[in-house]
Design an enzyme around this catalytic site. Structure first.
Site, short mmCIF file in Angstrom:
data_model
loop_
_atom_site.label_atom_id
_atom_site.label_comp_id
_atom_site.label_asym_id
_atom_site.label_seq_id
_atom_site.Cartn_x
_atom_site.Cartn_y
_atom_site.Cartn_z
N SER A 1 0.84 -1.20 0.00
CA SER A 1 0.00 0.00 0.00
C SER A 1 0.88 1.25 0.00
O SER A 1 2.00 1.24 0.55
CB SER A 1 -0.85 -0.03 1.27
OG SER A 1 -1.46 1.22 1.48
N TYR B 1 -1.74 -0.91 10.97
CA TYR B 1 -1.98 -1.48 9.63
C TYR B 1 -0.79 -1.18 8.73
O TYR B 1 -0.23 -2.08 8.09
CB TYR B 1 -3.28 -0.91 9.03
CG TYR B 1 -3.42 -1.20 7.56
CD1 TYR B 1 -3.66 -2.50 7.09
CD2 TYR B 1 -3.27 -0.18 6.60
CE1 TYR B 1 -3.75 -2.77 5.73
CE2 TYR B 1 -3.37 -0.45 5.24
CZ TYR B 1 -3.61 -1.74 4.81
OH TYR B 1 -3.70 -2.01 3.47
N LYS C 1 2.17 -3.74 6.93
CA LYS C 1 2.55 -3.81 5.51
C LYS C 1 4.05 -3.59 5.35
O LYS C 1 4.71 -4.25 4.53
CB LYS C 1 1.76 -2.79 4.68
CG LYS C 1 0.29 -3.11 4.53
CD LYS C 1 0.07 -4.32 3.61
CE LYS C 1 -1.37 -4.77 3.61
NZ LYS C 1 -1.61 -6.01 2.88
P1 NAD Z 1 -10.91 -7.06 1.30
O1 NAD Z 1 -11.11 -7.08 2.76
O2 NAD Z 1 -12.08 -6.82 0.42
O3 NAD Z 1 -10.23 -8.44 0.84
C1 NAD Z 1 -9.38 -9.19 1.68
C2 NAD Z 1 -9.89 -10.64 1.63
O4 NAD Z 1 -9.04 -11.44 2.45
C3 NAD Z 1 -11.31 -10.78 2.19
O5 NAD Z 1 -12.08 -11.53 1.28
C4 NAD Z 1 -11.11 -11.53 3.53
O6 NAD Z 1 -12.21 -12.37 3.79
C5 NAD Z 1 -9.83 -12.29 3.25
N1 NAD Z 1 -9.03 -12.58 4.44
C6 NAD Z 1 -8.64 -11.73 5.43
N2 NAD Z 1 -7.88 -12.39 6.33
C7 NAD Z 1 -7.77 -13.67 5.89
C8 NAD Z 1 -7.12 -14.83 6.39
N3 NAD Z 1 -6.43 -14.82 7.53
N4 NAD Z 1 -7.22 -15.97 5.68
C9 NAD Z 1 -7.93 -16.03 4.53
N5 NAD Z 1 -8.58 -14.97 4.02
C10 NAD Z 1 -8.49 -13.80 4.69
O7 NAD Z 1 -9.73 -6.03 1.00
P2 NAD Z 1 -9.22 -5.48 -0.39
O8 NAD Z 1 -9.56 -4.05 -0.46
O9 NAD Z 1 -9.59 -6.39 -1.48
O10 NAD Z 1 -7.65 -5.55 -0.11
C11 NAD Z 1 -6.85 -6.61 -0.58
C12 NAD Z 1 -5.41 -6.38 -0.16
O11 NAD Z 1 -4.98 -5.12 -0.66
C13 NAD Z 1 -5.17 -6.32 1.35
O12 NAD Z 1 -3.94 -6.94 1.61
C14 NAD Z 1 -5.12 -4.84 1.64
O13 NAD Z 1 -4.36 -4.57 2.79
C15 NAD Z 1 -4.45 -4.32 0.38
N6 NAD Z 1 -4.72 -2.91 0.10
C16 NAD Z 1 -6.00 -2.48 -0.05
C17 NAD Z 1 -6.27 -1.15 -0.32
C18 NAD Z 1 -7.68 -0.65 -0.48
O14 NAD Z 1 -7.89 0.57 -0.50
N7 NAD Z 1 -8.69 -1.48 -0.65
C19 NAD Z 1 -5.22 -0.23 -0.45
C20 NAD Z 1 -3.91 -0.70 -0.29
C21 NAD Z 1 -3.67 -2.05 -0.03
C1 UD1 Z 2 -6.92 5.26 3.87
C2 UD1 Z 2 -5.91 4.84 4.90
C3 UD1 Z 2 -4.80 4.07 4.19
C4 UD1 Z 2 -5.37 2.89 3.45
C5 UD1 Z 2 -6.43 3.39 2.47
C6 UD1 Z 2 -7.12 2.27 1.75
C7 UD1 Z 2 -6.00 6.48 6.72
C8 UD1 Z 2 -5.27 7.58 7.41
N1 UD1 Z 2 -5.40 6.00 5.60
O1 UD1 Z 2 -6.28 6.06 2.91
O2 UD1 Z 2 -3.84 3.62 5.14
O3 UD1 Z 2 -4.36 2.21 2.72
O4 UD1 Z 2 -7.42 4.13 3.19
O5 UD1 Z 2 -7.92 1.52 2.58
O6 UD1 Z 2 -7.04 6.03 7.16
N2 UD1 Z 2 -12.40 11.59 3.47
C9 UD1 Z 2 -13.43 12.46 3.80
N3 UD1 Z 2 -14.56 11.93 4.34
C10 UD1 Z 2 -14.74 10.59 4.56
C11 UD1 Z 2 -13.67 9.72 4.22
C12 UD1 Z 2 -12.50 10.25 3.69
O7 UD1 Z 2 -13.32 13.68 3.60
O8 UD1 Z 2 -15.78 10.17 5.05
C13 UD1 Z 2 -11.18 12.15 2.85
C14 UD1 Z 2 -9.89 11.87 3.59
O9 UD1 Z 2 -9.64 12.88 4.52
C15 UD1 Z 2 -8.87 11.84 2.44
C16 UD1 Z 2 -9.68 11.30 1.24
O10 UD1 Z 2 -11.03 11.53 1.58
O11 UD1 Z 2 -8.45 13.14 2.12
C17 UD1 Z 2 -9.47 9.82 0.99
O12 UD1 Z 2 -9.69 9.10 2.19
P1 UD1 Z 2 -9.76 7.50 2.20
O13 UD1 Z 2 -10.63 7.02 1.12
O14 UD1 Z 2 -10.07 7.07 3.60
O15 UD1 Z 2 -8.27 7.05 1.80
P2 UD1 Z 2 -6.86 7.43 2.44
O16 UD1 Z 2 -7.00 8.31 3.62
O17 UD1 Z 2 -5.98 7.89 1.34
#
Ligand code: NAD
Ligand code: UD1
Length: 338
Positions: free
Chosen positions: A126, A150, A154
């Site tokens: 991330s 979190y 990572k």
């Molecule tokens: P998500 O929660 O939708 O998907 C994660 C999946 O992993 C889920 O289906 C959950 O049931 C499964 N899971 C969790 N723990 C598990 C375990 N111990 N064993 C087996 N399955 C398990 O999340 P996502 O948004 O699809 O994220 C996927 C990956 O990307 C994660 O590693 C997350 O940290 C990373 N990531 C996500 C974002 C984001 O904004 N969504 C941003 C940066 C990184």
């Molecule tokens: C957040 C997490 C980041 C994670 C990512 C994806 C924090 C500090 N960071 O990123 O670690 O990898 O989500 O899951 O939580 N905002 C509003 N109102 C809301 C929600 C968000 O104004 O209700 C604003 C936030 O202040 C930010 C932007 O929208 O400026 C995006 O926020 P968000 O979608 O939560 O993502 P990140 O903060 O970038």
């Protein structure tokens, strides 16, 4: 020969879109998920989408015996490791749970891979590993840090991967640092539908647009950005999914790993995103200005040039596409739950 890929966490938001992209690219795919954060109907939806049967194993990545069985039963060529917990706020309340699941999960998986002789891995990292990035756009060489458990989990995972790769040249690992994945598959069959009140901006805006939540709080309008609200690099989840296919191909081709940003390189403010969603949905999105959220950076956007150079990665979808596909998905999800 057809390559077979194991997706841990493949029933989740990014994993399910990557499943679709891998099937399109001609891969066989096995999903392993414990369904702690995935809807039960995702496998059925993926079957409809792919037009073929799906292989899903309900198991935990911490369960070494279950992993050994998967590797014994399937000729797995590579693994994409999505399975993790991802809520920043929850990680602050439950740091040990996050370390066990995210760090313990990676260690258990890599041990099982090693025992099975599988050395190709793509890891979900991330942009959170840049902490409050000093350099914008942020290149992969920027200093790394963290602001919550979190993010720390990572960063530890990235370090474990680097040390393991250094210890044995058979490993080839793609570390993908995602910026802000949003949007949904163009079919409207899969998307992000967090239970309860979303933490992240786009799913919150979507729930306001569809009438499930009354008003959005904009966290701060006094940042040093053009309109004072936070700027982020939103990337369509299907572009992100394609990045995983390209990462796998690069591992197959080069035999060595990479650490790359997956973003568009373009930042949008909270107010710009609200306006784009209102246009795409033809709905009014009520919002109010609220105090800043602790730990938020003013701006975050990627330098995407390494992903372009190493993987040939180029984002295809724009902000309108991200909002439009989210809106179609939200309406379908709402119909299904009514
Ligand atoms: P998500 O929660 O939708 O998907 C994660 C999946 O992993 C889920 O289906 C959950 O049931 C499964 N899971 C969790 N723990 C598990 C375990 N111990 N064993 C087996 N399955 C398990 O999340 P996502 O948004 O699809 O994220 C996927 C990956 O990307 C994660 O590693 C997350 O940290 C990373 N990531 C996500 C974002 C984001 O904004 N969504 C941003 C940066 C990184
Ligand atoms: C957040 C997490 C980041 C994670 C990512 C994806 C924090 C500090 N960071 O990123 O670690 O990898 O989500 O899951 O939580 N905002 C509003 N109102 C809301 C929600 C968000 O104004 O209700 C604003 C936030 O202040 C930010 C932007 O929208 O400026 C995006 O926020 P968000 O979608 O939560 O993502 P990140 O903060 O970038």
């Amino acid at each position: 020969m057809t390559q077979c890929v194991l997706l841990t966490g493949g029933a989740g938001y990014i994993g399910s879109h990557t499943y679709a992209a891998l099937v399109d690219a001609g891969y066989d795919v096995v999903i392993l998920d414990n369904f702690s954060n995935a809807a039960r109907d995702v496998p059925n939806r993926l079957e409809v989408l792919a037009g073929r049967g799906i292989h899903v194993i309900e198991a935990d990545v911490l369960d070494r015996a279950a992993l050994d069985t998967v590797f014994a039963d399937h000729r797995i060529d590579a693994v994409i490791h999505f399975a993790a917990l991802k809520s920043v706020g929850e990680s602050v309340r439950k740091p040990l749970v996050y370390m066990q699941n995210n760090v313990g999960g990676l260690v258990t998986l890599m041990q099982a891979m090693e025992a099975a002789g599988v050395y190709r891995l793509v890891f979900s990292s991330s942009a959170t590993v840049y902490g409050e990035a000093e350099q914008l756009p942020t290149p992969e060489t920027a200093p790394l840090s963290y602001g919550n458990p979190y993010g720390h989990s990572k960063l530890i995972c990235e370090q474990i991967i680097a040390e393991t790769v250094a210890s044995d040249p058979r490993w080839a690992v793609g570390v993908l640092r995602y910026f802000n994945p949003v949007g949904a598959h163009t079919s409207g069959l899969i998307g992000e539908d967090p239970a309860g009140v979303p933490d992240n901006l786009m799913p919150y805006v979507a729930k306001v647009a569809v009438g499930e939540l009354p008003v959005l709080s904009v966290f701060g309008d006094d940042y040093p950005t053009p309109d004072g609200t936070g700027v982020r690099d939103y990337i369509h989840v299907s572009d992100l999914a394609e990045g995983h296919v390209l990462s796998l191909k690069a591992l197959e081709r080069d035999g060595t790993g990479h650490v790359v940003n997956l973003g568009t390189g373009r930042g949008y403010s909270v107010l710009e995103l609200i306006a784009a969603y209102a246009r795409a949905s033809n709905r009014h999105i009520p919002y109010k200005i609220a105090p800043r959220r602790a730990g938020d950076a003013a701006s975050s956007y990627a330098d995407p040039s390494r992903a372009r150079a190493l993987l040939g990665f180029e984002a295809k979808y724009d902000l309108h596409d991200m909002c439009r596909t989210s809106w179609v998905w939200m309406q379908n999800a709402k119909k299904a739950s009514d």
